[in-house]
Motif scaffolding. Structure first.
Motif, PDB file in Angstrom:
ATOM      1  N   TYR A  89       0.817  -1.220   0.000  1.00 16.28           N
ATOM      2  CA  TYR A  89       0.000   0.000   0.000  1.00 16.28           C
ATOM      3  C   TYR A  89       0.851   1.271   0.000  1.00 16.28           C
ATOM      4  O   TYR A  89       0.319   2.373  -0.148  1.00 16.28           O
ATOM      5  CB  TYR A  89      -0.904   0.009   1.231  1.00 16.28           C
ATOM      6  CG  TYR A  89      -2.009  -1.035   1.185  1.00 16.28           C
ATOM      7  CD1 TYR A  89      -1.983  -2.137   2.024  1.00 16.28           C
ATOM      8  CD2 TYR A  89      -3.056  -0.929   0.273  1.00 16.28           C
ATOM      9  CE1 TYR A  89      -2.977  -3.107   1.978  1.00 16.28           C
ATOM     10  CE2 TYR A  89      -4.062  -1.886   0.221  1.00 16.28           C
ATOM     11  CZ  TYR A  89      -4.013  -2.983   1.076  1.00 16.28           C
ATOM     12  OH  TYR A  89      -4.997  -3.941   1.026  1.00 16.28           O
ATOM     13  N   LEU A  90       2.151   1.131   0.242  1.00 12.58           N
ATOM     14  CA  LEU A  90       2.998   2.335   0.267  1.00 12.58           C
ATOM     15  C   LEU A  90       3.094   2.851  -1.160  1.00 12.58           C
ATOM     16  O   LEU A  90       3.351   2.083  -2.093  1.00 12.58           O
ATOM     17  CB  LEU A  90       4.388   1.990   0.809  1.00 12.58           C
ATOM     18  CG  LEU A  90       4.439   1.552   2.275  1.00 12.58           C
ATOM     19  CD1 LEU A  90       5.862   1.162   2.648  1.00 12.58           C
ATOM     20  CD2 LEU A  90       3.949   2.670   3.185  1.00 12.58           C
ATOM     21  N   VAL A  91       2.894   4.157  -1.347  1.00 16.69           N
ATOM     22  CA  VAL A  91       2.917   4.683  -2.724  1.00 16.69           C
ATOM     23  C   VAL A  91       4.031   5.707  -2.891  1.00 16.69           C
ATOM     24  O   VAL A  91       4.437   6.337  -1.919  1.00 16.69           O
ATOM     25  CB  VAL A  91       1.549   5.311  -3.078  1.00 16.69           C
ATOM     26  CG1 VAL A  91       0.495   4.229  -3.168  1.00 16.69           C
ATOM     27  CG2 VAL A  91       1.166   6.346  -2.042  1.00 16.69           C
ATOM     28  N   ARG A 217       3.255  -5.389  13.898  1.00 10.85           N
ATOM     29  CA  ARG A 217       2.685  -4.038  13.734  1.00 10.85           C
ATOM     30  C   ARG A 217       2.568  -3.318  15.073  1.00 10.85           C
ATOM     31  O   ARG A 217       2.815  -2.119  15.171  1.00 10.85           O
ATOM     32  CB  ARG A 217       1.306  -4.125  13.079  1.00 10.85           C
ATOM     33  CG  ARG A 217       0.723  -2.790  12.630  1.00 10.85           C
ATOM     34  CD  ARG A 217      -0.626  -2.949  11.947  1.00 10.85           C
ATOM     35  NE  ARG A 217      -1.636  -3.468  12.886  1.00 10.85           N
ATOM     36  CZ  ARG A 217      -2.275  -2.685  13.781  1.00 10.85           C
ATOM     37  NH1 ARG A 217      -1.971  -1.401  13.856  1.00 10.85           N
ATOM     38  NH2 ARG A 217      -3.183  -3.196  14.592  1.00 10.85           N
ATOM     39  N   THR A 218       2.241  -4.090  16.109  1.00 10.45           N
ATOM     40  CA  THR A 218       1.988  -3.448  17.422  1.00 10.45           C
ATOM     41  C   THR A 218       3.188  -3.563  18.362  1.00 10.45           C
ATOM     42  O   THR A 218       3.075  -3.318  19.562  1.00 10.45           O
ATOM     43  CB  THR A 218       0.767  -4.123  18.087  1.00 10.45           C
ATOM     44  OG1 THR A 218       1.048  -5.550  18.218  1.00 10.45           O
ATOM     45  CG2 THR A 218      -0.490  -3.947  17.247  1.00 10.45           C
ATOM     46  N   SER A 219       4.331  -3.948  17.803  1.00  9.91           N
ATOM     47  CA  SER A 219       5.503  -4.220  18.664  1.00  9.91           C
ATOM     48  C   SER A 219       6.164  -2.952  19.199  1.00  9.91           C
ATOM     49  O   SER A 219       6.992  -3.001  20.109  1.00  9.91           O
ATOM     50  CB  SER A 219       6.545  -5.011  17.852  1.00  9.91           C
ATOM     51  OG  SER A 219       7.036  -4.162  16.804  1.00  9.91           O
ATOM     52  N   GLY A 220       5.862  -1.819  18.541  1.00  7.02           N
ATOM     53  CA  GLY A 220       6.561  -0.592  18.957  1.00  7.02           C
ATOM     54  C   GLY A 220       7.870  -0.385  18.222  1.00  7.02           C
ATOM     55  O   GLY A 220       8.523   0.649  18.339  1.00  7.02           O
ATOM     56  N   SER A 221       8.260  -1.403  17.436  1.00  6.82           N
ATOM     57  CA  SER A 221       9.494  -1.261  16.646  1.00  6.82           C
ATOM     58  C   SER A 221       9.148  -0.645  15.291  1.00  6.82           C
ATOM     59  O   SER A 221       8.290  -1.173  14.566  1.00  6.82           O
ATOM     60  CB  SER A 221      10.119  -2.657  16.427  1.00  6.82           C
ATOM     61  OG  SER A 221      10.890  -2.664  15.230  1.00  6.82           O
ATOM     62  N   GLU A 222       9.811   0.461  14.944  1.00  8.91           N
ATOM     63  CA  GLU A 222       9.522   1.145  13.687  1.00  8.91           C
ATOM     64  C   GLU A 222       9.826   0.235  12.495  1.00  8.91           C
ATOM     65  O   GLU A 222       9.053   0.158  11.536  1.00  8.91           O
ATOM     66  CB  GLU A 222      10.356   2.437  13.629  1.00  8.91           C
ATOM     67  CG  GLU A 222       9.900   3.431  12.553  1.00  8.91           C
ATOM     68  CD  GLU A 222      10.747   3.312  11.283  1.00  8.91           C
ATOM     69  OE1 GLU A 222      11.894   2.875  11.398  1.00  8.91           O
ATOM     70  OE2 GLU A 222      10.218   3.640  10.204  1.00  8.91           O
ATOM     71  N   ALA A 228       5.516  -4.948   8.690  1.00  6.29           N
ATOM     72  CA  ALA A 228       4.107  -5.332   8.873  1.00  6.29           C
ATOM     73  C   ALA A 228       3.218  -4.587   7.888  1.00  6.29           C
ATOM     74  O   ALA A 228       2.278  -5.141   7.323  1.00  6.29           O
ATOM     75  CB  ALA A 228       3.662  -5.056  10.302  1.00  6.29           C
ATOM     76  N   GLU A 229       3.557  -3.317   7.637  1.00  5.19           N
ATOM     77  CA  GLU A 229       2.760  -2.521   6.689  1.00  5.19           C
ATOM     78  C   GLU A 229       2.903  -3.086   5.274  1.00  5.19           C
ATOM     79  O   GLU A 229       1.921  -3.197   4.534  1.00  5.19           O
ATOM     80  CB  GLU A 229       3.191  -1.053   6.725  1.00  5.19           C
ATOM     81  CG  GLU A 229       2.514  -0.165   5.677  1.00  5.19           C
ATOM     82  CD  GLU A 229       0.982  -0.210   5.720  1.00  5.19           C
ATOM     83  OE1 GLU A 229       0.406  -0.677   6.730  1.00  5.19           O
ATOM     84  OE2 GLU A 229       0.354   0.190   4.720  1.00  5.19           O
ATOM     85  N   LEU A 230       4.115  -3.497   4.932  1.00  2.00           N
ATOM     86  CA  LEU A 230       4.299  -4.132   3.618  1.00  2.00           C
ATOM     87  C   LEU A 230       3.457  -5.397   3.528  1.00  2.00           C
ATOM     88  O   LEU A 230       2.784  -5.665   2.541  1.00  2.00           O
ATOM     89  CB  LEU A 230       5.773  -4.484   3.395  1.00  2.00           C
ATOM     90  CG  LEU A 230       6.777  -3.374   3.298  1.00  2.00           C
ATOM     91  CD1 LEU A 230       8.166  -3.943   2.985  1.00  2.00           C
ATOM     92  CD2 LEU A 230       6.389  -2.346   2.239  1.00  2.00           C
ATOM     93  N   MET A 231       3.474  -6.185   4.632  1.00  2.00           N
ATOM     94  CA  MET A 231       2.796  -7.483   4.602  1.00  2.00           C
ATOM     95  C   MET A 231       1.271  -7.339   4.661  1.00  2.00           C
ATOM     96  O   MET A 231       0.557  -8.267   4.290  1.00  2.00           O
ATOM     97  CB  MET A 231       3.296  -8.355   5.760  1.00  2.00           C
ATOM     98  CG  MET A 231       4.715  -8.852   5.550  1.00  2.00           C
ATOM     99  SD  MET A 231       5.165 -10.027   6.845  1.00  2.00           S
ATOM    100  CE  MET A 231       6.725  -9.373   7.357  1.00  2.00           C
TER     101      MET A 231
END
Ligand code: RIB
Ligand code: CA
Length: 341
Positions: A89-91, A217-222, A228-231
């Motif tokens: 979804y990253l554009v 996604r919720t781990s707090g690690s950037e 996670a966002e890619l996946m």
């Protein structure tokens, strides 16, 4: 002594996880990254590779743009799998706008990938391992240009591609990298260079269930959040096409096996790729029992310790942000077919 490697890749969501693993693995000395069409256009994968390397603090690694099309066929891009940008979804405007951090431009005009591969081999004082995570077009072009240099200076090619018997992911029998450019895959397999084939027989086990993606996604690690966002996009594809409530993360397995072959078991086989059209396009014919009486040209992986590979990959890429129990639970849940709605 670190192993000198060149990573040829078409990022691509799973390629991005593979790059994150590779740049955090001291066993590998990454001489360069070469990109090409496949999961997205050659232009996008070149941009995406630089972006992902920058994301993981590895902007120092040179990236070289490669083939925009297969050797003789027209390019088919897997946009439905990896998104229009190649990063889910990253554009582009978000990736390269103010907030997203800049993408380092390469000094001067970047060398065409097949020629860059030959340059890197020529100047290396030792043999180099090539990690091939996309279609094999760049490697086939390098072979066409200087076969002897490739054969003398490539220690081995560890490639993600093909299938000895597992269901295909592009046709019922074909895996995408071999299907995208069958002639290139065949040229590489017949090159005489030692090859380890990491196909769908083992990569289909490397499943990140949605529950694991949520943990990232919720781990707090950037960095974990970025993967996670890619996946998130990749899970949507697998839900739709494979009824899997997660995603099959193929490419990191090739990197993990290049680092330590003991993650899986391989069998020497003669492998040939169908350079046809229609249903058998890109099918890898793996002669498991030696019917063809031909010398094996690849070590084909048939089994893998999936949980250990996933734990190894994530710990290296983003740190210990998930537990072995999270991974084991995800692998169990992934066995339940995804139901829409
Ligand atoms: O079939 C899976 C392979 O095709 C992976 O390398 C994926 O990134 C795509 O390139
Ligand atoms: Ca890939």
């Amino acid at each position: 002594m670190a192993k000198k490697v060149i990573i040829d890749t078409d990022p691509g969501i799973d390629d991005s996880v593979a790059l994150a693993l590779a740049v955090n693995s001291p066993e590998l000395e990454i001489m360069g990254v070469t990109t090409l069409f496949g999961n997205s256009t050659a232009e996008n994968t070149f941009r995406n590779a630089r972006y992902v390397l920058a994301k993981f603090g590895a902007s120092r690694i040179p990236v070289f743009p490669g083939a925009a099309a297969p050797l003789i066929r027209r390019p088919e891009i897997a946009a439905e799998t990896h998104g229009e940008s190649g990063l889910g979804y990253l554009v582009p405007e978000e990736l390269f706008g103010e907030g997203a951090g800049s993408v380092p431009q390469q000094a001067g005009a970047a060398r065409f990938a097949p020629l860059a591969i030959l340059d890197l081999l020529a100047k290396s004082d030792e043999k180099v391992t090539i990690l091939a995570l996309g279609p094999q077009t760049n490697l086939a072009l390098a072979l066409a240009y200087d076969r002897e240099l490739m054969r003398s200076k490539v220690a081995e090619i560890v490639l993600m591609g093909g299938s000895a018997g597992a269901p295909g992911n592009t046709t019922p029998v074909s895996e995408f990298n071999f299907w995208a450019d069958p002639e290139a895959a065949q040229a590489v397999l017949q090159s005489g260079i030692p090859i380890r084939m990491v196909g769908l027989d083992v990569t289909r086990s490397i499943v990140f269930h949605n529950s694991l993606v949520e943990k990232l996604r919720t781990s707090g690690s950037e960095k974990a959040g970025f993967l996670a966002e890619l996946m998130r996009f990749y899970v949507g594809f697998h839900r739709e096409y494979e009824r899997l409530d997660g995603c099959i993360v193929n490419d990191p397995l090739a990197v993990a096996l290049a680092i330590d072959g003991r993650f899986g078991m391989a069998q020497p086989m003669y492998v040939e790729v169908c350079c046809t059209d229609g249903l058998t396009r890109g099918q890898s014919i793996c002669d498991r029992f030696g019917f063809l009486k031909k010398e094996p040209n690849a070590g084909v992986y048939l089994s893998v310790d999936a949980a250990t590979v996933i734990e190894f990959t994530l710990e290296r890429a983003v740190g210990r942000v998930v537990s072995p129990e999270d991974i084991a639970r995800g692998l169990e849940l992934a066995k339940i077919p995804y139901k829409h709605g």
